[in-house]
Design an enzyme around this catalytic site. Structure first.
Site, PDB file in Angstrom:
ATOM      1  N   HIS A  51       0.736  -1.644   0.028  1.00  0.00           N
ATOM      2  CA  HIS A  51       0.229   0.186  -0.061  1.00  0.00           C
ATOM      3  C   HIS A  51       0.977   1.241   0.108  1.00  0.00           C
ATOM      4  O   HIS A  51       0.235   2.801  -0.669  1.00  0.00           O
ATOM      5  CB  HIS A  51      -0.644  -0.048   1.301  1.00  0.00           C
ATOM      6  CG  HIS A  51      -1.969   1.017   1.517  1.00  0.00           C
ATOM      7  ND1 HIS A  51      -2.754   0.551   0.696  1.00  0.00           N
ATOM      8  CD2 HIS A  51      -1.993   2.396   2.084  1.00  0.00           C
ATOM      9  CE1 HIS A  51      -3.581   1.902   0.656  1.00  0.00           C
ATOM     10  NE2 HIS A  51      -2.943   2.454   1.284  1.00  0.00           N
ATOM     11  N   HIS A  98      -9.857   2.982  -1.350  1.00  0.00           N
ATOM     12  CA  HIS A  98      -9.905   2.571   0.286  1.00  0.00           C
ATOM     13  C   HIS A  98     -11.070   1.134   0.036  1.00  0.00           C
ATOM     14  O   HIS A  98     -12.342   1.053   0.626  1.00  0.00           O
ATOM     15  CB  HIS A  98     -10.890   3.945   0.467  1.00  0.00           C
ATOM     16  CG  HIS A  98     -10.344   4.008   1.905  1.00  0.00           C
ATOM     17  ND1 HIS A  98     -11.294   4.661   2.956  1.00  0.00           N
ATOM     18  CD2 HIS A  98      -8.658   4.453   1.931  1.00  0.00           C
ATOM     19  CE1 HIS A  98      -9.926   5.353   4.082  1.00  0.00           C
ATOM     20  NE2 HIS A  98      -8.884   5.147   3.624  1.00  0.00           N
TER      21      HIS A  98
END
Length: 743
Positions: A51, A98
């Site tokens: 990430h 998200h």
């Protein structure tokens, strides 16, 4: 000290539990010259997660085109892309995902996604003026998916509406491959004067480091690590990794940040998104070739007994890190107090490259900043990839294996009410599209959102796009189509494509089939961006969108594209305007139903190639449409995409409250003509008085074109047969999704 004594002993197994490999653990030991303590190991675990580090993707991402007209900040240089839009103004824009948080807690997951992407924009000194989103969900007829849809849409709407930035566009797509892993991608767009941006950097020994905004809590700890693993049946235990947002605090943060920047007292500014304080301090220090000393006991906390690693890794929302010029602290503090924002000086900038974190003067972590960041010491991998077996099977599809429908009207009505095609009115009515009064397209339907740039003659054209079914069928072609369709939508709205940001949503990169999809999609995106001269300004990679029990989602490289309408008086809309206008198709009808909604959902054929697409053909069609709009020879323009030509015509008719009378093309099957999704096609209407001038342009262009029929009446007529009244079909089109979700 007590805080240190509570830390677990560090071993290779500890590293594994935090998502690090044995090789990476040994590399950390080599970097530090010793075994890291638990806080330091936690630092590396988040900063070297996929990430944050893009360790499994950065090699291929760097092959994308990064040079182009008007580029003021290249990919990776700042928090968002920055493009010169003329008249002394620049546009900052970016899209991010998200996904994992939204899968577990849809309301807060989506809300904080919106908050985070807006902070990326205003930390650069740009005022956000528009938001878009791209959403993917599973089977809409299940209770779980209805719950997810309601939560995500409400989260986006509540946060965006309270924050005061309009949501001007987006897309929603449903398929069972997203049953476990919904995709929630949020895009933000802001405008600022050229020369007034601020960088996410740190330098100047002795300059104070401020944390401003909300207090720090335990929400979001190891959120970056959580986002870098598959969803499993135990993922609900990671719920504390989902942050909690406060849009009213963010609004204060926005106004204060922009005002603080204007003082000239700011060296650098960065929001605290993934990995919190550690991410901001390390990235700013690495960029500025400096170090920092940070006193974690000075960080305002809202929970007691937080461990050092918890303070460092917390992803509490609405926080910023600001480096202030020494001696000018008062100027900044006056602004923060005016906006009633909490702040604290938590450290200072140092020479060298060391990040040193203290608790009550006790050193609890000491790491070199450069080793934590993308392009520095973070590992870079090229994973194994291979062509999946299904790919060649899909290529074997033959249109002759599918019987033509016995009732075309039935198919047409089915498609207009299918969740992937029907109006997303139930969704967008929950968003405020007009706050700030800069949205020019909410009452004038166009293929892209048109957003006014005040005090200029120009406007922004914005679009998010990706047909993930095409990308699954052929990642290379599907990636190129995603870029091309976004560009086509901007062109049909009167804009000139300028640049893209992307959100690359894929499954587990250690799966060779998934990694092949990723590599091929990157190649397709790169080719199309090169053709349209739309450089990639940055974005987001979201791997691990798969579950242990349902496999990966469709590869979904969402494209967020920025275009410029140089003369906002020449914007173009899609609605039919006048009775008697002539309806033309620019581009060529194909005997092709591959990967269409018709084939997939109505015919129940799940395996077929991507639809017809030729990049050169696409370029010519777009060039021709641009010329027609510039010469003011057409009344409307709407691209052919999901649902094919019939849906395109129906949308033009419903938006204009006028019917049409057209004839099909005898050279292709009628189902392919009406419902096929061959690319590079645009429906335009022409005033009869301009037909000769229109024809002259078309004959001098390289694009194919054909006459379809006329705008007339209140029915949709094809080959002399009425497919229904416009108003009746529109009622079904508008209400379909709401009825399903609320049932």
């Amino acid at each position: 000290m007590e805080a240190i004594l509570k830390e677990p002993k560090v071993t290779a197994e500890t590293a594994k539990q935090l998502g690090l490999s044995e090789e990476e653990f040994q590399k950390i030991i080599t970097i530090l010259g010793r075994t890291p303590n638990y806080t330091e190991l936690s630092i590396y675990s988040v900063m070297w997660s996929e990430h944050c580090s893009y360790k499994n993707s950065i090699y291929w991402i760097k092959t994308l085109p990064r040079e182009g007209k008007g580029l003021l900040a290249k990919a990776g240089e700042e928090n968002a892309g920055l493009i010169d839009i003329g008249n002394g103004y620049a546009c900052a824009f970016k899209i991010e995902s998200h996904n994992h948080p939204s899968a577990l807690e849809p309301y807060q997951g989506a809300a904080t996604g919106v908050g985070g992407i807006n902070r990326d924009i205003f930390t650069m000194g740009a005022r956000p003026i528009a938001q878009l989103n791209s959403l993917r969900f599973g089977n809409i007829n299940t209770d779980k998916i209805k719950w997810l849809v309601k939560g995500v849409v409400k989260g986006i709407g509540d946060y965006g509406n309270a924050f005061g930035v309009p949501t001007v566009g987006g897309e929603v797509f449903f398929d069972e491959c997203y049953n476990v892993n919904p995709l929630v991608n949020a895009m933000s767009v802001g405008v600022l004067k050229i020369g007034e941006s601020v960088s996410a950097t740190s330098h100047g020994e002795g300059n104070p480091v401020y944390i401003i905004g909300s207090s720090t809590g335990k929400d979001g700890i190891h959120g970056a690590t959580f986002a870098s693993a598959d969803i499993t049946e135990d993922s609900a235990e990671s719920l504390p990794s989902v942050q909690v947002g406060d849009p009213f605090q963010e609004k204060l943060l926005l106004e204060a940040s922009l005002e603080v920047i204007k003082t000239g007292a700011v060296v650098g500014m960065q929001d605290m998104g993934a990995a919190g304080i550690i991410c901001s301090t390390s990235e700013m220090s690495a960029k500025g070739n400096s170090g920092m000393i940070i006193h974690l006991d000075k960080v305002p906390l809202r929970q007691q007994n937080m461990q050092p690693f918890e303070i460092l890794l917390s992803e509490s929302q609405e926080r910023m890190l600001v480096i202030v010029k020494k001696g000018r602290e008062k100027e900044v503090e006056v602004v923060l107090e005016k906006w009633d924002l909490h702040y604290a000086v938590i450290g200072g900038v140092t020479s060298g490259d060391r990040l040193k974190y203290y608790i009550h003067d006790e050193l609890i972590a000491d790491v070199p900043a450069e080793t934590l960041v993308l392009g520095g010491g973070a590992p870079v991998y090229q994973r194994e990839f291979k062509e999946p077996a299904y790919y060649k099977e899909f290529q074997k599809f033959n249109i002759d294996s599918v019987k033509e429908p016995s009732d075309y009207k039935e198919v047409a009505n089915y498609l207009l009410t299918h969740p992937n095609i029907a109006s997303k009115k139930w969704v967008y009515e929950q968003y405020d599209s007009m706050v700030g009064t800069i949205n020019m397209s909410s009452n004038k339907p166009s293929d892209a959102a048109i957003v006014n740039v005040k005090k200029t003659d120009s406007a922004l054209a914005l679009k998010v796009d990706c047909n993930s079914r095409y990308v699954y069928a052929d990642p290379h072609k599907g990636g190129a189509i995603a870029v091309s369709e976004a560009a086509r939508n901007i062109v049909c709205s009167g804009g000139e494509p300028m640049a893209i940001t992307n959100c690359l949503n894929f499954g587990n990169p250690y799966n060779p089939d998934v990694y092949w999809q990723f590599v091929q999609a990157i190649k397709g995106i790169g080719e199309a961006c090169t053709k349209f001269n739309t450089p990639v300004t940055g974005g987001n990679v979201s791997f691990y969108n798969q579950s242990s029990y349902e496999g990966p989602v469709f590869p979904t490289p969402v494209i967020g594209m920025l275009g410029i309408v140089k003369d906002k008086n020449k914007t173009m809309t899609l609605n039919f305007k006048n009775e008697g206008d002539l309806v033309y198709l620019i581009g060529e009808s194909q005997n092709d139903i591959s990967s269409s909604e018709y084939l997939y959902s109505w015919c129940k054929v799940k395996g077929s190639p991507a639809p017809h697409f030729d990049l050169s053909e696409e370029f010519e069609v777009q060039s021709t449409v641009k010329e027609l709009i510039e010469k003011e020879l057409i009344e409307s323009a709407h691209d052919c995409s999901d649902g094919g030509l019939f849906v395109t015509l129906a949308e033009c008719a419903m938006a204009g409250k006028l019917g049409f009378d057209i004839d099909s093309d005898s050279n292709v099957r009628k189902d392919a003509f009406l419902f096929g999704e061959g690319q590079s096609r645009v429906v335009v209407t022409v005033l009869p008085a301009y037909e000769d001038a229109f024809t002259e342009v078309m004959l001098n262009s390289k694009a194919e074109f054909s006459f379809l029929g006329v705008v007339e009446g209140n029915e949709m007529i094809i080959d002399g047969e009425s497919f229904g009244e416009v108003e009746v079909l529109k009622e079904n089109y508008d209400s379909s999704i709401g009825k399903i979700i609320e049932s």
